[in-house]
Design a protein around this motif. Sequence first.
Motif, PDB file in Angstrom:
ATOM      1  N   TRP A 215      25.081  38.493  51.913  1.00 46.47           N
ATOM      2  CA  TRP A 215      25.748  37.238  51.524  1.00 46.47           C
ATOM      3  C   TRP A 215      27.177  37.205  52.073  1.00 46.47           C
ATOM      4  O   TRP A 215      27.655  36.179  52.537  1.00 46.47           O
ATOM      5  N   LYS A 216      27.834  38.372  52.018  1.00 43.04           N
ATOM      6  CA  LYS A 216      29.213  38.428  52.533  1.00 43.04           C
ATOM      7  C   LYS A 216      29.217  38.222  54.051  1.00 43.04           C
ATOM      8  O   LYS A 216      30.088  37.537  54.589  1.00 43.04           O
ATOM      9  N   ARG A 217      28.217  38.805  54.730  1.00 39.61           N
ATOM     10  CA  ARG A 217      28.130  38.614  56.189  1.00 39.61           C
ATOM     11  C   ARG A 217      27.920  37.137  56.515  1.00 39.61           C
ATOM     12  O   ARG A 217      28.447  36.628  57.496  1.00 39.61           O
TER      13      ARG A 217
ATOM     14  N   LEU B   1      44.244  40.479  49.152  1.00 40.70           N
ATOM     15  CA  LEU B   1      45.105  40.475  47.956  1.00 40.70           C
ATOM     16  C   LEU B   1      44.246  40.574  46.696  1.00 40.70           C
ATOM     17  O   LEU B   1      43.214  39.914  46.596  1.00 40.70           O
ATOM     18  N   ASP B   2      44.686  41.388  45.761  1.00 38.70           N
ATOM     19  CA  ASP B   2      43.954  41.520  44.487  1.00 38.70           C
ATOM     20  C   ASP B   2      44.954  41.864  43.387  1.00 38.70           C
ATOM     21  O   ASP B   2      45.941  42.561  43.626  1.00 38.70           O
ATOM     22  N   VAL B   3      44.640  41.412  42.172  1.00 35.39           N
ATOM     23  CA  VAL B   3      45.550  41.643  41.052  1.00 35.39           C
ATOM     24  C   VAL B   3      45.411  43.055  40.485  1.00 35.39           C
ATOM     25  O   VAL B   3      46.304  43.526  39.782  1.00 35.39           O
ATOM     26  N   THR B   4      44.302  43.735  40.815  1.00 39.59           N
ATOM     27  CA  THR B   4      44.040  45.063  40.242  1.00 39.59           C
ATOM     28  C   THR B   4      44.498  46.160  41.199  1.00 39.59           C
ATOM     29  O   THR B   4      43.913  46.328  42.286  1.00 39.59           O
ATOM     30  N   PHE B   5      45.492  46.917  40.779  1.00 33.10           N
ATOM     31  CA  PHE B   5      46.072  47.949  41.632  1.00 33.10           C
ATOM     32  C   PHE B   5      45.015  48.958  42.105  1.00 33.10           C
ATOM     33  O   PHE B   5      44.972  49.338  43.266  1.00 33.10           O
TER      34      PHE B   5
ATOM     35  N   LEU C  15      41.211  36.563  49.170  1.00 35.25           N
ATOM     36  CA  LEU C  15      41.692  36.622  47.785  1.00 35.25           C
ATOM     37  C   LEU C  15      40.698  37.353  46.897  1.00 35.25           C
ATOM     38  O   LEU C  15      39.489  37.309  47.139  1.00 35.25           O
ATOM     39  N   ALA C  16      41.228  37.961  45.826  1.00 36.87           N
ATOM     40  CA  ALA C  16      40.387  38.761  44.922  1.00 36.87           C
ATOM     41  C   ALA C  16      39.574  39.731  45.774  1.00 36.87           C
ATOM     42  O   ALA C  16      38.373  39.882  45.606  1.00 36.87           O
ATOM     43  N   THR C  17      40.259  40.382  46.681  1.00 31.31           N
ATOM     44  CA  THR C  17      39.598  41.165  47.736  1.00 31.31           C
ATOM     45  C   THR C  17      38.832  42.366  47.195  1.00 31.31           C
ATOM     46  O   THR C  17      37.928  42.881  47.854  1.00 31.31           O
TER      47      THR C  17
ATOM     48  N   THR D 293      37.272  34.107  49.707  1.00 35.01           N
ATOM     49  CA  THR D 293      37.212  34.863  48.466  1.00 35.01           C
ATOM     50  C   THR D 293      35.756  35.121  48.079  1.00 35.01           C
ATOM     51  O   THR D 293      34.910  34.229  48.218  1.00 35.01           O
ATOM     52  N   GLY D 294      35.478  36.327  47.638  1.00 35.64           N
ATOM     53  CA  GLY D 294      34.141  36.689  47.158  1.00 35.64           C
ATOM     54  C   GLY D 294      34.224  36.909  45.663  1.00 35.64           C
ATOM     55  O   GLY D 294      34.965  37.789  45.212  1.00 35.64           O
ATOM     56  N   TYR D 295      33.508  36.125  44.891  1.00 33.43           N
ATOM     57  CA  TYR D 295      33.489  36.235  43.425  1.00 33.43           C
ATOM     58  C   TYR D 295      34.915  36.157  42.858  1.00 33.43           C
ATOM     59  O   TYR D 295      35.251  36.885  41.908  1.00 33.43           O
TER      60      TYR D 295
ATOM     61  N   GLY E  29      48.539  41.330  44.065  1.00 30.22           N
ATOM     62  CA  GLY E  29      49.140  40.025  43.782  1.00 30.22           C
ATOM     63  C   GLY E  29      48.173  39.149  43.017  1.00 30.22           C
ATOM     64  O   GLY E  29      46.978  39.453  42.921  1.00 30.22           O
ATOM     65  N   ASP E  30      48.702  38.059  42.482  1.00 23.34           N
ATOM     66  CA  ASP E  30      47.931  37.143  41.642  1.00 23.34           C
ATOM     67  C   ASP E  30      47.612  35.879  42.441  1.00 23.34           C
ATOM     68  O   ASP E  30      48.522  35.234  42.964  1.00 23.34           O
ATOM     69  N   MET E  31      46.326  35.546  42.547  1.00 20.13           N
ATOM     70  CA  MET E  31      45.967  34.359  43.334  1.00 20.13           C
ATOM     71  C   MET E  31      46.379  33.055  42.640  1.00 20.13           C
ATOM     72  O   MET E  31      46.270  31.978  43.231  1.00 20.13           O
TER      73      MET E  31
HETATM   74  C1  LIG Z   1      34.002  40.543  41.262  1.00 20.26           C
HETATM   75  S1  LIG Z   1      35.409  41.221  42.061  1.00 20.26           S
HETATM   76  C2  LIG Z   1      35.209  40.693  43.735  1.00 20.26           C
HETATM   77  C3  LIG Z   1      35.689  41.683  44.760  1.00 20.26           C
HETATM   78  C4  LIG Z   1      35.386  41.341  46.210  1.00 20.26           C
HETATM   79  N1  LIG Z   1      35.941  40.074  46.594  1.00 20.26           N
HETATM   80  C5  LIG Z   1      33.914  41.351  46.503  1.00 20.26           C
HETATM   81  O1  LIG Z   1      33.406  40.298  46.894  1.00 20.26           O
HETATM   82  O2  LIG Z   1      33.275  42.371  46.346  1.00 20.26           O
HETATM   83  C6  LIG Z   1      36.638  40.129  41.481  1.00 20.26           C
HETATM   84  C7  LIG Z   1      38.021  40.578  41.845  1.00 20.26           C
HETATM   85  O3  LIG Z   1      38.934  39.550  41.451  1.00 20.26           O
HETATM   86  C8  LIG Z   1      40.154  40.172  41.115  1.00 20.26           C
HETATM   87  N2  LIG Z   1      40.951  39.188  40.386  1.00 20.26           N
HETATM   88  C9  LIG Z   1      40.708  38.663  39.169  1.00 20.26           C
HETATM   89  N3  LIG Z   1      41.669  37.776  38.845  1.00 20.26           N
HETATM   90  C10 LIG Z   1      42.530  37.738  39.899  1.00 20.26           C
HETATM   91  C11 LIG Z   1      43.721  37.025  40.163  1.00 20.26           C
HETATM   92  N4  LIG Z   1      44.227  36.164  39.283  1.00 20.26           N
HETATM   93  N5  LIG Z   1      44.337  37.222  41.343  1.00 20.26           N
HETATM   94  C12 LIG Z   1      43.837  38.101  42.255  1.00 20.26           C
HETATM   95  N6  LIG Z   1      42.717  38.822  42.043  1.00 20.26           N
HETATM   96  C13 LIG Z   1      42.066  38.641  40.882  1.00 20.26           C
HETATM   97  C14 LIG Z   1      39.707  41.392  40.331  1.00 20.26           C
HETATM   98  O4  LIG Z   1      40.702  42.362  40.248  1.00 20.26           O
HETATM   99  C15 LIG Z   1      38.492  41.845  41.132  1.00 20.26           C
HETATM  100  O5  LIG Z   1      38.833  42.802  42.097  1.00 20.26           O
END
Ligand SMILES: C[S@@+](CC[C@H](N)C(=O)[O-])C[C@H]1O[C@@H](n2cnc3c(N)ncnc32)[C@H](O)[C@@H]1O
Length: 238
Positions: free
Chosen positions: A43-45, A83-87, A62-64, A125-127, A108-110
């Motif tokens: 799906w990502k491809r 970029l992702d909010v989780t270190f 985003l939310a990488t 962005t994925g999920y 960072g925060d999206m």
């Molecule tokens: C389900 S994971 C998806 C990871 C990746 N994109 C993938 O497709 O495998 C969701 C990600 O969103 C990040 N996330 C949640 N809220 C966020 C925000 N406000 N800003 C940036 N990242 C965020 C989480 O830390 C998590 O890594």
Amino acid sequence: MPLRDALATADSRRSYVRRLFATIADRYDLITIVLSYGRDRAWKRRLVHLADARPGMRVLDLATGTGDIAYLLADSGARVVGLDVTFRMIQLARAKDVQHGRPQFLVGDMMALPFADGSFDLVTTGYGLRNVPDLDGAIGEIARVLSPHGQMLSLDFNRPETRVVRAVYLAYLSIVGGALGWILHRDPDTYRYIPASIRNYPGAPRVTEMLRARGFAAARWFPVLGGLMAIHHAAKSA
Ligand SMILES: C[S@@+](CC[C@H](N)C(=O)[O-])C[C@H]1O[C@@H](n2cnc3c(N)ncnc32)[C@H](O)[C@@H]1O
């Protein structure tokens, strides 16, 4: 706190999501393979294929998370920021051993992107969109950092329109998610968050309308897995 209460307001959702992804980060790649029966990578491809990234293109993922999409995009020669909010997710993304392009990864925060207006040609962005405290605000931020005619692509679960399909789908995800959460974290709610977040999500057609309202005139969506998942593709109007 019960899951329903944790997701009741934008503030409680924000705190819950941050705690959740910090907890599951180290098992995230494994869980994604298990829950998608190994389909997630394809799906990502597909998303990356639609993105058609080129050398030199400025791309923001985003939310990488652990960086899957960012790395696939970097293979094209594009200049990719993840970029992702989780270190911890960012640490894991940086630690991946790859042979081709290497993205830059930032915490960072999206909802409040640390970039000037028009900084990117493509945002992916994925999920990601399903997890933000304010979906319309997140779409606004994506529109802001994109250049005129810039494109956005998002892969996520869908919220099926048909009530019976939705009920069966959410029940299935609750059972499987509950079992996995118990096995891996001794907390069944950990992955029951997925069906709970889908319940709160407006679904692909409504997300398309929201994109159009934010200046993505050509927004459309593609069903994935018979419409249980969706890819949105939208271009910003000039
Ligand atoms: C389900 S994971 C998806 C990871 C990746 N994109 C993938 O497709 O495998 C969701 C990600 O969103 C990040 N996330 C949640 N809220 C966020 C925000 N406000 N800003 C940036 N990242 C965020 C989480 O830390 C998590 O890594």
